[in-house]
Write an enzyme that holds these catalytic residues in place. Structure first.
Site, PDB file in Angstrom:
ATOM      1  N   LYS A   1       0.875  -1.190   0.015  1.00  0.00           N
ATOM      2  CA  LYS A   1      -0.071  -0.104   0.022  1.00  0.00           C
ATOM      3  C   LYS A   1       0.698   1.119   0.024  1.00  0.00           C
ATOM      4  O   LYS A   1       0.719   2.230  -0.883  1.00  0.00           O
ATOM      5  CB  LYS A   1      -0.916  -0.020   1.216  1.00  0.00           C
ATOM      6  N   ASN A   2       2.120   1.285   0.814  1.00  0.00           N
ATOM      7  CA  ASN A   2       2.597   2.432   0.876  1.00  0.00           C
ATOM      8  C   ASN A   2       3.477   2.843  -0.132  1.00  0.00           C
ATOM      9  O   ASN A   2       4.196   3.894  -0.281  1.00  0.00           O
ATOM     10  CB  ASN A   2       3.416   2.401   2.328  1.00  0.00           C
TER      11      ASN A   2
ATOM     12  N   CYS B   1      -3.380  12.712  13.530  1.00  0.00           N
ATOM     13  CA  CYS B   1      -4.180  11.687  13.466  1.00  0.00           C
ATOM     14  C   CYS B   1      -4.027  10.651  14.892  1.00  0.00           C
ATOM     15  O   CYS B   1      -3.231  11.143  15.924  1.00  0.00           O
ATOM     16  CB  CYS B   1      -3.799  10.690  12.521  1.00  0.00           C
TER      17      CYS B   1
ATOM     18  N   ARG C   1       1.997  14.620  13.540  1.00  0.00           N
ATOM     19  CA  ARG C   1       2.210  14.589  12.089  1.00  0.00           C
ATOM     20  C   ARG C   1       2.476  15.663  11.245  1.00  0.00           C
ATOM     21  O   ARG C   1       1.497  15.953  10.460  1.00  0.00           O
ATOM     22  CB  ARG C   1       1.316  13.629  11.482  1.00  0.00           C
TER      23      ARG C   1
ATOM     24  N   ASP D   1       5.769   0.215  11.664  1.00  0.00           N
ATOM     25  CA  ASP D   1       4.544  -0.169  11.118  1.00  0.00           C
ATOM     26  C   ASP D   1       4.332  -1.704  11.588  1.00  0.00           C
ATOM     27  O   ASP D   1       3.334  -2.205  11.537  1.00  0.00           O
ATOM     28  CB  ASP D   1       4.412  -0.090   9.792  1.00  0.00           C
TER      29      ASP D   1
ATOM     30  N   ARG E   1      -8.331  -0.394   5.288  1.00  0.00           N
ATOM     31  CA  ARG E   1      -7.377   0.582   4.882  1.00  0.00           C
ATOM     32  C   ARG E   1      -6.065   0.136   4.373  1.00  0.00           C
ATOM     33  O   ARG E   1      -5.594   0.515   3.339  1.00  0.00           O
ATOM     34  CB  ARG E   1      -6.959   1.783   5.886  1.00  0.00           C
TER      35      ARG E   1
END
Ligand code: UD1
Length: 418
Positions: free
Chosen positions: A22-23, A117, A122, A305, A397
């Site tokens: 995804k990233n 978030c 951030r 992560d 997500r």
């Protein structure tokens, strides 16, 4: 809203194939804004965040079509808007990555500021400072960043922190700048290398991607490309832990050991048996994990992560593990929820002391962010009884068909509509 119901205690066995990252896919989709030509991306994961990125591309005027389950073509020649609205940026922070490409190609962009978030404040100061150094005029008003530059000019930029997003934004912007840009203290993540590979195939001149110093010689235009997204190292790491935490044996096809070095070393220190093969990685664990200390760090350090997933494993460790989170300021929200399953975790500042317990027991828990939610599923797979994880939209997500992939490994897991 859906929830995931897991009945734990089944050792997972078998093989699972990792999806595209995804990233990596998000910046790659936005890199299509740098050209007029079609860009084809293969091995794109079908996730909420990818849908949001495609919606944003449409909002800007681009067209796209899914050619198969995991292949998309983006036609950016119809782009006529240079504005990324709040509604989409707040849904997905990575939308901010359109700023660099839009500014470089159209000379202006208006992008909502992302705001904080669940895992921290951030800010985007590193992105904006660097764009200013490339000659952009930046104004911030009414919640938007407005950037303008007839043509960006190459510059020597030193990042105060190796921000992944800032490296990507500036890398994309600099491909069309006049002259040479050097980024020092750049992020080195494999997703950055993947982006540089795609940009180079589009005609960009980039050296040093994947190292702390990246050099970009600006060109006047880029052309179309076909590119395959790099394997998702975070998804791969998550499945390896799923094998280990349940006392099973899982082979993750497509996982790349060279992208997971620091993580694999910690798994081995915890007593997980790792077998690296050319086509993937296998993890198995026959005994209770040992306690290990973990410090998250920008790549090639231990990935933030995978911190929540590692914490889930260490809740069952045979001693006390110290986990220190250095990348985000508030990334222990999962600790409270893991405690509901019987974990013994004490957090203070950016450190969590995890005292291993002999077993976890199922309970209803609530997901707070993407990686936190998967750590609760991992803990649920190991726990005795039933764990119900609610607010799983966070999970959707970033994990493609996770309950399907885990079921095929033997997990007793299902999704129910609340
Ligand atoms: C990316 C990943 C995310 C991962 C993170 C760190 C994507 C879409 N997301 O997020 O999954 O957890 O890298 O590996 O790829 N910072 C500033 N100023 C800035 C930019 C960042 O202070 O201008 C700080 C952030 O607040 C954070 C740290 O730097 O504390 C790391 O952020 P960054 O590397 O930018 O992460 P993202 O690109 O947002």
């Amino acid at each position: 809203m859906d929830k995931i119901v897991v009945r734990g205690g089944v050792p997972l066995r078998g093989e699972v194939t990792v999806s595209g990252a995804k990233n990596a896919a998000l910046p790659l989709l936005f890199a299509s804004l740098l050209t007029q030509d079609e860009c084809r991306l293969r091995r794109v994961p079908r996730l909420m965040d990818i849908r949001t990125a495609v919606r944003l591309l449409h909002e800007l005027g681009a067209q796209s079509e899914w050619l198969s389950d995991d292949e998309i073509v983006v036609s950016p020649h119809t782009v006529h808007q240079c504005e990324a609205p709040y509604e989409l940026v707040k849904t997905m922070r990575a939308s901010f990555l359109v700023l660099g490409p839009l500014l470089a190609r159209f000379g202006r962009a208006r992008v909502s500021t992302p705001g904080g978030c669940a895992i921290g404040t951030r800010p985007v100061n590193i992105h904006l400072d660097a764009l200013q150094q490339l000659g952009a005029t930046i104004r911030q008003q009414q919640g938007y960043v407005e950037a303008e530059a007839k043509r960006l000019r190459g510059a020597h930029i030193v990042f105060e922190f190796p921000s992944v997003g800032a490296t990507e934004n500036i890398l994309m912007a600099a491909t069309l700048a006049e002259g040479t840009t050097v980024i020092e203290n750049a992020a080195c993540e494999p997703e950055i290398e993947d982006l540089a590979t795609m940009l180079t195939a589009m005609g960009a001149r980039i050296g040093g991607a994947g190292t702390p110093t990246i050099t970009i010689e600006g060109v006047t235009s880029l052309h179309g490309v076909t590119h395959e997204v790099v394997a998702d190292r975070v998804e791969a790491g998550t499945f390896l832990i799923a094998g280990a935490i349940t006392g099973g044996r899982v082979f993750v096809r497509g996982a790349r050991a060279n992208h997971l070095r620091a993580f694999l070393e910690k798994l081995q220190d915890a007593g997980v048996l790792i077998v690296e093969r050319e086509d993937g990685i296998e993890a198995s664990c026959q005994s209770r994990p040992s306690s290990v200390d973990v410090i998250t760090w920008p790549y090639p350090g231990f990935p933030t992560d995978l911190q929540a997933q590692m914490m889930a494993l260490l809740t069952l460790g045979d001693g006390r593990s110290l986990i220190t989170e250095t990348v985000f300021e508030n990334r222990f929200m999962h600790a409270q929820e893991l405690a509901r399953l019987g974990a013994n975790i004490l957090t203070r500042g950016n450190t969590a002391a995890v005292s291993g317990v002999a077993f976890l027991s199922g309970a209803p828990v609530m997901a707070t962010d993407l990686r936190a939610s998967v750590s609760l599923i991992l803990a649920g797979l190991a726990a005795q009884g039933v764990t119900e994880v609610s607010r799983v939209y966070h999970l959707d997500r970033g994990y493609e068909r996770i309950e399907e992939k885990l079921s095929r490994l033997g997990a007793d897991i299902r999704r129910v509509k609340e």
